[in-house]
Design an enzyme around this catalytic site. Sequence first.
Site, short mmCIF file in Angstrom:
data_model
loop_
_atom_site.label_atom_id
_atom_site.label_comp_id
_atom_site.label_asym_id
_atom_site.label_seq_id
_atom_site.Cartn_x
_atom_site.Cartn_y
_atom_site.Cartn_z
N SER A 179 -5.42 1.20 -12.97
CA SER A 179 -4.55 1.57 -11.86
C SER A 179 -4.95 0.76 -10.66
CB SER A 179 -4.68 3.06 -11.58
OG SER A 179 -3.93 3.43 -10.48
N LYS B 53 -3.14 4.74 -1.95
CA LYS B 53 -4.07 3.95 -2.74
C LYS B 53 -4.26 4.65 -4.08
CE LYS B 53 -4.97 1.29 0.87
NZ LYS B 53 -3.89 1.82 1.71
N ASP B 54 -4.27 3.88 -5.14
CA ASP B 54 -4.36 4.47 -6.46
C ASP B 54 -5.80 4.78 -6.85
OD1 ASP B 54 -1.66 4.53 -6.76
OD2 ASP B 54 -1.53 2.63 -7.82
N LYS B 55 -5.97 5.18 -8.12
CA LYS B 55 -7.22 5.82 -8.50
C LYS B 55 -8.36 4.86 -8.80
CE LYS B 55 -9.24 8.96 -11.89
NZ LYS B 55 -9.04 9.83 -13.04
#
Length: 672
Positions: free
Chosen positions: A53, A298-300
Amino acid sequence: MEMTEMTGVSLKRGALVVEDNDSGVPAEETKKQKLSECNLTKGQDGLQNDFLSISEDVPGPPDTVSAGKGGENSEAQLEDEEEEEEDGLSEVCEEESESFADMMKHGLTEADVGITKFVSSHQGFSGILKERYSDFVVHEIGKDGRISHLNDLSIPVDEEDPSEDVFTVLTAEEKQRLEELQLFKNKETSVAIEVIEDTKEKRTVIHQAIKSLFPGLETKTEDREGKKYIVAYHAAGKKALAKVRTAADPRKHSWPKSRGSYCHFVLYKENKDTMDAINVLSRYLRVKPNIFSYMGTKDKRAITVQEIAVLKITAQRLAHLNKCLMNFKLGNFSYQKKPLKLGELQGNHFTVVLRNITGTDDQVQQAMNSLKEIGFINYYGMQRFGTTAVPTYQVGRAILQNSWTEVMDLILKPRSGAEKGYLVKCREEWAKTKDPTAALRKLPVKRCVEGQLLRGLSKYGMKNIVSAFGIIPRNNRLMYIHSYQSYVWNNMVSKRIEDYGLKPVPGDLVLKGATPTYIEEDDVNNYSIHDVVMPLPGFDVIYPKHKSYMHAEMVVLPEAGPHCRTPSWATFALPDTEQSWLAIVVVKLNGCKLHRSEVVAYDDPKIPLFNTDVDNLEGKPPPVFASEGKYRALKMDFSLPPSTYATMAIREVLKMDTSIKNQTQLNTTWLR
């Protein structure tokens, strides 16, 4: 400039990798991710399998965590069940029926979503992206051009802040009773706390502690049989709690008028996306997630640093979370008059490590030169389209075609691919019974899209799917439309480059200010490919005139074309505004430049290859590299504007498919 087709790459050692639970991370680091000193409720991390991700700002609205409005007993009961059942979530998540690699055989490839072209002619090479999530670090660039860093943990001096004692004066049992009172989870109308040390100072601290930690409760001092008690109660019943929990008026009398209403802070987080992080913070602060604001999601699977604003929560209370939470750090506090808004940022600064690269020094240098001089096609990245066999863009297309039965089936039907075990059971129940209430019982957490749709079907019935779908929060509904817009845009751009290459042609669109304008025959030489833009399909949008666009429209929009004036387009799609023109065909890294790149040697795949903000705060020395090592890694330092995918820049460097399906299968072969 030469345009090349995407071709397969023969790998000797590795590929872009998707790992299960960060297998490259030491055991103690994995343990840190799962434990919290403050006994954080299990299940916050979601899937045990970490999908790749990319942590960057994803164009379009963020996911939301709020459920639909509750006004009926059945809905209130469902919300209670959500909170009661969340504790069992982690156990459910650990169910595995097949390996992650096997599950991802059903996923999408880049070609499935229109990502097919490269703009550079250099030779590609392999490398492992995110072997550790700490190999991908993102720092937000604010609207003033300043890069957000966590470098100050101090608390602003404010004489009106309560003392540190507010966090320790109440026992765990008292906090539990007060929380149950606040949430109306018991039959008590008040909670009485005996004052052992009967002094005014002690009573003041207890009053402050209750009001600070439990918004919605009022307190008073009472004498009972010669003893003093502080009694907590609801000032106006459930209405008072609802008012506070929606953050419309959070204890105005207790917030100094001279202080800005919003506390801004820098959030450093590891391996957790923005909405998950805000869910965690809101749980500990006992507030609704919607009092937080931010400029980009913001992704993981990364370390990310971004600015957050929260309404009427003190810096002192926020800083206390640093003692409680793992993989989070909050700092750089300040009080401001205004919240943050989505899209206000200038972009993101990326520090990326591609480990175990196979390219020679010359190949790497050619790739870096190409990135600086030509750029990359700013496709919408794979995270835009989901990871299962039912892509999100298919749901979006069905919505725009008003095929609501298909929308329901696409969201709820069983599918192949990587999913949480409880979702698999829910889908199986739905396929067997078509009973929304029975399927809903299979979900330990009902705030997912599937749970919200099933709630809507339970409430409105199977013949009113539109109303049931409306229970899903608007931002989540829009996610499907934006996914379809991205799918169409990718296909249009690939077709346009296939037909005309990397040069402007008559009928292309460019922006003059914020106004789209056609390139005329006698004006072509005044523009380059970097000036050409392609609109997101929407309501009343201007499109290119050349045949590539018309071909793409017929291929991917057989029934609901971009010129369609249906209510769905008017409701969901972007209008003809500046927002429609953020997606540029080719992004050249000039003002948003490649700052630095270098190849380093290393022997241990577990060691970090650069320092994070927290490392610098703790005074850790930067890593020292040997002149030779068992492995080689490419470190890249670059900035990108909003609505730009770092994965697509890295894809252009490596010249390979970045989809989870491709990466997982290639990496599984390499590991064997």
